[in-house]
Design an enzyme around this catalytic site. Sequence first.
Site, mmCIF file in Angstrom:
data_model
loop_
_atom_site.group_PDB
_atom_site.id
_atom_site.type_symbol
_atom_site.label_atom_id
_atom_site.label_comp_id
_atom_site.label_asym_id
_atom_site.label_seq_id
_atom_site.Cartn_x
_atom_site.Cartn_y
_atom_site.Cartn_z
ATOM 1 N N CYS A 1 -36.467 44.663 -26.212
ATOM 2 C CA CYS A 1 -35.044 44.982 -26.092
ATOM 3 C C CYS A 1 -34.269 44.132 -27.094
ATOM 4 O O CYS A 1 -34.510 42.929 -27.194
ATOM 5 C CB CYS A 1 -34.571 44.690 -24.665
ATOM 6 N N HIS B 1 -35.177 53.096 -20.100
ATOM 7 C CA HIS B 1 -34.797 51.745 -20.527
ATOM 8 C C HIS B 1 -33.325 51.722 -20.943
ATOM 9 O O HIS B 1 -32.559 50.853 -20.499
ATOM 10 C CB HIS B 1 -35.702 51.312 -21.693
ATOM 11 N N GLU B 2 -32.920 52.691 -21.789
ATOM 12 C CA GLU B 2 -31.536 52.698 -22.286
ATOM 13 C C GLU B 2 -30.540 52.955 -21.161
ATOM 14 O O GLU B 2 -29.496 52.299 -21.083
ATOM 15 C CB GLU B 2 -31.355 53.750 -23.382
ATOM 16 N N HIS C 1 -29.486 50.151 -18.929
ATOM 17 C CA HIS C 1 -28.426 49.275 -19.436
ATOM 18 C C HIS C 1 -27.059 49.686 -18.876
ATOM 19 O O HIS C 1 -26.179 48.845 -18.711
ATOM 20 C CB HIS C 1 -28.362 49.340 -20.967
HETATM 21 ZN ZN ZN Z 1 -32.637 47.293 -24.092
#
Ligand code: ZN
Length: 185
Positions: free
Chosen positions: A103, A145-146, A149
Amino acid sequence: MAVRKIIRMGHPVLRRPARPLQPGEIRSDAVQRLVADMIDTLRDYGGIGLAAPQVAEPIRIAIIELPGGQSRYGELPRVPLTAFVNPEIEVLDPATAGYWEGCLSVPGLRGYVERPQHIRVRALDLSGGRLEMTFQGFPATVFQHEFDHLDGTLYVDRITDTSRLVFEEEFERYVLPDMLEETAE
Ligand code: ZN
């Protein structure tokens, strides 16, 4: 357009749920400029995905660009540069697979995370139109994953075996050779 600074783990914005955009806001100059800056930033840092909170903007936008082609992890699928506004994920198959994730907001580290590998993404595009796509395998992991956020979640929160959180240099030296050996077998 400009490259923005990517904030790192410990910055409170990374831990705050981001707010959705109103349809009328999406076409605003501010949002269009932000996305243009996010694209510059993603490419400058050499990443494959970036969420707005990573440039300290707590709103629900993420961009993803997977160049695809041959990598040392094998053949990777291509996902052309796309911006996702207010994205939602539906898991189509709960069967998981693990990848060593990294990341831009947690530089220098890699961690092994298991996630569902078949998902549907619904979002708005940059003109406010509806976007719907399905993804399998590695891209499914990248999207989750994105979009994490946008909820204030980092991949390190999803590591179940913390012995599999390592520095990049040690990853190259000790983990990757074993992985490549397993793939070859
Ligand atoms: Zn990330």
